[in-house]
Enzyme design. Structure first.
Site, mmCIF file in Angstrom:
data_model
loop_
_atom_site.group_PDB
_atom_site.id
_atom_site.type_symbol
_atom_site.label_atom_id
_atom_site.label_comp_id
_atom_site.label_asym_id
_atom_site.label_seq_id
_atom_site.Cartn_x
_atom_site.Cartn_y
_atom_site.Cartn_z
ATOM 1 N N LYS A 1 8.186 -33.647 -8.209
ATOM 2 C CA LYS A 1 8.692 -32.763 -9.264
ATOM 3 C C LYS A 1 10.202 -32.939 -9.486
ATOM 4 O O LYS A 1 10.966 -32.981 -8.502
ATOM 5 C CB LYS A 1 8.387 -31.320 -8.835
ATOM 6 C CG LYS A 1 8.899 -30.252 -9.781
ATOM 7 C CD LYS A 1 8.072 -30.150 -11.027
ATOM 8 C CE LYS A 1 8.750 -29.227 -12.047
ATOM 9 N NZ LYS A 1 8.384 -29.523 -13.424
ATOM 10 N N ASN B 1 4.161 -29.376 -23.036
ATOM 11 C CA ASN B 1 4.708 -28.475 -22.035
ATOM 12 C C ASN B 1 6.190 -28.286 -22.278
ATOM 13 O O ASN B 1 6.875 -29.179 -22.765
ATOM 14 C CB ASN B 1 4.475 -29.007 -20.611
ATOM 15 C CG ASN B 1 5.595 -29.919 -20.150
ATOM 16 O OD1 ASN B 1 6.645 -29.449 -19.690
ATOM 17 N ND2 ASN B 1 5.407 -31.219 -20.301
ATOM 18 N N ALA B 2 6.637 -27.087 -21.937
ATOM 19 C CA ALA B 2 8.079 -26.811 -21.938
ATOM 20 C C ALA B 2 8.394 -26.036 -20.671
ATOM 21 O O ALA B 2 8.894 -24.916 -20.700
ATOM 22 C CB ALA B 2 8.481 -26.023 -23.179
ATOM 23 N N GLY C 1 10.542 -26.848 -18.371
ATOM 24 C CA GLY C 1 11.991 -26.728 -18.241
ATOM 25 C C GLY C 1 12.497 -26.941 -16.826
ATOM 26 O O GLY C 1 13.422 -26.257 -16.375
ATOM 27 N N ASN D 1 15.759 -38.866 -14.136
ATOM 28 C CA ASN D 1 15.194 -38.331 -15.378
ATOM 29 C C ASN D 1 16.322 -38.008 -16.359
ATOM 30 O O ASN D 1 16.973 -36.980 -16.238
ATOM 31 C CB ASN D 1 14.373 -37.082 -15.021
ATOM 32 C CG ASN D 1 13.829 -36.371 -16.237
ATOM 33 O OD1 ASN D 1 13.969 -36.835 -17.369
ATOM 34 N ND2 ASN D 1 13.198 -35.236 -16.006
ATOM 35 N N CYS E 1 14.248 -35.413 -20.081
ATOM 36 C CA CYS E 1 13.500 -34.165 -20.212
ATOM 37 C C CYS E 1 13.835 -33.512 -21.546
ATOM 38 O O CYS E 1 14.997 -33.188 -21.796
ATOM 39 C CB CYS E 1 13.828 -33.196 -19.084
ATOM 40 S SG CYS E 1 12.959 -31.629 -19.292
ATOM 41 N N LYS F 1 14.342 -43.121 -15.937
ATOM 42 C CA LYS F 1 13.201 -42.694 -16.756
ATOM 43 C C LYS F 1 13.692 -42.297 -18.133
ATOM 44 O O LYS F 1 14.490 -41.370 -18.276
ATOM 45 C CB LYS F 1 12.438 -41.544 -16.094
ATOM 46 C CG LYS F 1 11.166 -41.182 -16.860
ATOM 47 C CD LYS F 1 10.197 -40.381 -16.025
ATOM 48 C CE LYS F 1 8.914 -40.104 -16.805
ATOM 49 N NZ LYS F 1 7.918 -39.394 -16.006
#
Lengths: 302, 244
Positions: free
Chosen positions: A45, A69-70, A72, A128, A131, A166
């Site tokens: 995660k 999805n959000a 967050g 990441n 997002c 990513k």
């Protein structure tokens, strides 16, 4: 070396299947229902410096062949991950794990990466910068070559382990951003994170998701992801991890033909918790069907 | 959690917009009242969480309201068809703390999980009172089923077309040892305010996975962040933080 084994940034994987970050927690929910050591690895995660609750609910919506999805970036923060999640994981998972790192400023990315880099079980750092569900940072870093390169460079200077960036598909030229990351020192590229989307509830006339927009994932994004892998593969020399809508062993092969060295599976884990296990079990049969002796023969690792 | 293919034994309309489905299969992972299953429906990407109304050996009873395409598809399924379920989801109600005269409050499709709860409490030798709240007469279900278990049952309707006019909180008895509630958020809030004993409330939220992986249904509680699907859906009164 088995016929499904591949290599990702110099680390061997028994097979190319990697549950994607955000769909597999820190592994423990899935370890309750199957032996997660069958996986190549998994990406845990998205982890930030401080604990995050994330966005208000509802955070989830559905669409044809997929979902939004959000969340967050809800996570307990890097210190909790190191003190609690990784020791618990070590008991059930005996391979290197991919550490997914997120932040709202470059200093936070560096802080979290440095700490996770020191953990034995961490094999790769997946950064990441894509997002779509957080206001500060996240995708903001992944939508320009300059900022993507700046994060890459700063993290690379702070860590020893391979760094995989990513990337977001919500850009004009994903190959150019991948190239900028490579030039800044990245060891690998993962494409794609979710596509920005929304749904409206006709009973209220309001967005389904409290955050208004969310990231689209699931089989509906697979062709977009495959295209991104193909374009990025052509633009860089470092390994590419394919991610987006993969839900079968055949999808894994398509990703590898497009140029992926390894393949992440995301939303499929949420609708079928055994999805990755089944894909790995199906791979030999599908390889046989298409006359593939070794997956490493087709993968695009250079 | 277990992934099990069940066979539909019965599926019929119970009240206006509300259906009852009886399923046969390995239900052994349902170990507490208030747990739920997540139903795969052909052509829809996400599963649909549905609370368990009753479990008797290999038989599972689901009662669901048709609210969208998923539950509409469920309502059209026939006897003999197969249904792919993730079973044994959620924490369920704890019955050990109920005292000897617990009160159960259900609103609409919040009523079904209270059935297995009432059954369990009665098996434990407790004297169970139930208040079932509905909007109007044609939506009422399971009044007699709760009576047959031996519960003291009160029905309320918002429009007064049956039973006592008003909400479940308008029919509270003077004495009860503990309470259990399931229903829409405004009802849970009203119950939380009106009932002074200890209690457990079951919450609803849009879910991604239903088993704790995606963080789609998180809420803040006194004891930290919780996932409605995995750490809930039942929360103890003391840990609830009302945000919405």
């Amino acid at each position: 070396m088995g016929k499904m084994s591949v290599s990702l940034c110099g680390i061997g994987l028994d097979n190319p299947v990697i549950p994607a970050s955000g769909t597999f927690g820190y592994g423990l929910e899935f370890a309750e229902i199957y032996d997660i050591n069958v996986l190549g690895t998994f990406s845990f995660k998205g982890t930030t410096k401080e604990p995050r609750f994330g966005n208000p609910t509802p955070r989830i919506a559905e669409c044809a062949s997929g979902m939004l999805n959000a969340v967050g970036l809800q996570n307990p923060g890097v210190h909790h991950v190191i003190e609690r999640e990784l020791p618990a994981l070590k008991k059930v998972f005996h391979k290197k794990v991919m550490a997914n790192v997120s932040g709202s400023c470059i200093e936070d990315y560096v802080y979290v990466s440095e700490l996770l880099d020191r953990e034995d079980q961490v094999g790769w750092l997946e950064i990441n910068i894509s997002c779509p569900n957080v206001k500060a940072g996240g995708m903001g870093f992944g939508t320009s070559c300059e900022s993507a390169a700046a994060v890459t460079k700063a993290v690379k200077a702070a860590v020893k382990k391979p760094v995989i960036m990513k990337l977001s598909p919500n850009v004009t030229d994903i190959a150019a951003i991948a190239k900028a990351c490579e030039d800044a020192g990245a060891d690998g590229i993962c494409v794609i994170n979710t596509l920005l989307g929304m749904r409206i509830d006709l009973r209220t006339g309001r967005p389904v998701i409290a955050n208004v927009t969310g990231g689209v994932s699931g089989p509906c994004v697979f062709p977009v992801a495959l295209r991104a892998v193909y374009q990025v593969r052509a633009a860089v020399k470092i390994p590419v991890v394919g991610c987006g809508g993969v839900s079968s062993a055949a999808d894994v092969l398509e990703m590898m033909y497009a140029g992926a060295s390894a393949v992440e599976v995301g939303a499929a884990n949420l609708t079928d918790p055994y999805a990755c296990k089944k894909i790995i079990e199906d791979l030999p049969g599908v390889m046989y069907k298409y006359g593939i002796k070794n997956l490493s023969d087709i993968n695009g690792s250079k | 959690m277990k992934n099990v293919i069940f066979e539909i034994k019965e599926n019929f309309k119970l009240a206006n917009g509300v259906y009852k489905m009886l399923l046969s299969g390995d239900a052994s992972d349902i170990t507490a009242p208030g747990q739920f299953v997540n139903v795969r429906i052909d052509g829809l990407y996400l599963r649909r969480p549905v609370s368990v109304c009753d479990r008797d050996g290999d038989l599972l009873t689901l009662i669901y309201k048709v609210v969208g395409s998923g539950t509409e598809a469920m309502s059209k399924m026939k006897k003999g068809e197969k249904l792919d379920l993730l079973t044994g989801l959620g924490n369920g109600y704890g019955t050990g703390v109920s005292g000897d005269a617990p009160l159960l409050l259900g609103g609409g499709v919040g009523v079904p999980p209270l059935y297995l709860l009432a059954k369990t409490l009665i098996e434990e030798g407790k004297k169970v009172s139930v208040i079932l709240g509905f909007n109007k007469k044609d939506e009422i279900f399971y009044e007699n089923e709760f009576k047959d278990l031996g519960c003291f049952v009160t029905v309320t309707t918002v429009d007064g077309s049956y039973g006592r006019k008003g909400f479940v909180t308008d029919a509270l008895p003077d004495n009860y040892s503990y309470y259990y509630a399931c229903g829409p958020l405004p009802m849970l809030k009203a119950v939380y305010k009106a009932c002074k004993t200890g209690g457990q409330l079951s919450f609803e939220e849009r879910m991604g996975c239903g088993f704790g992986a995606c963080m789609g249904c998180s809420c803040k509680t006194v004891t930290g962040y919780k996932r409605i699907c995995k750490d809930g859906p039942v929360l103890y009164k003391e840990e609830i933080l009302w945000e919405k």
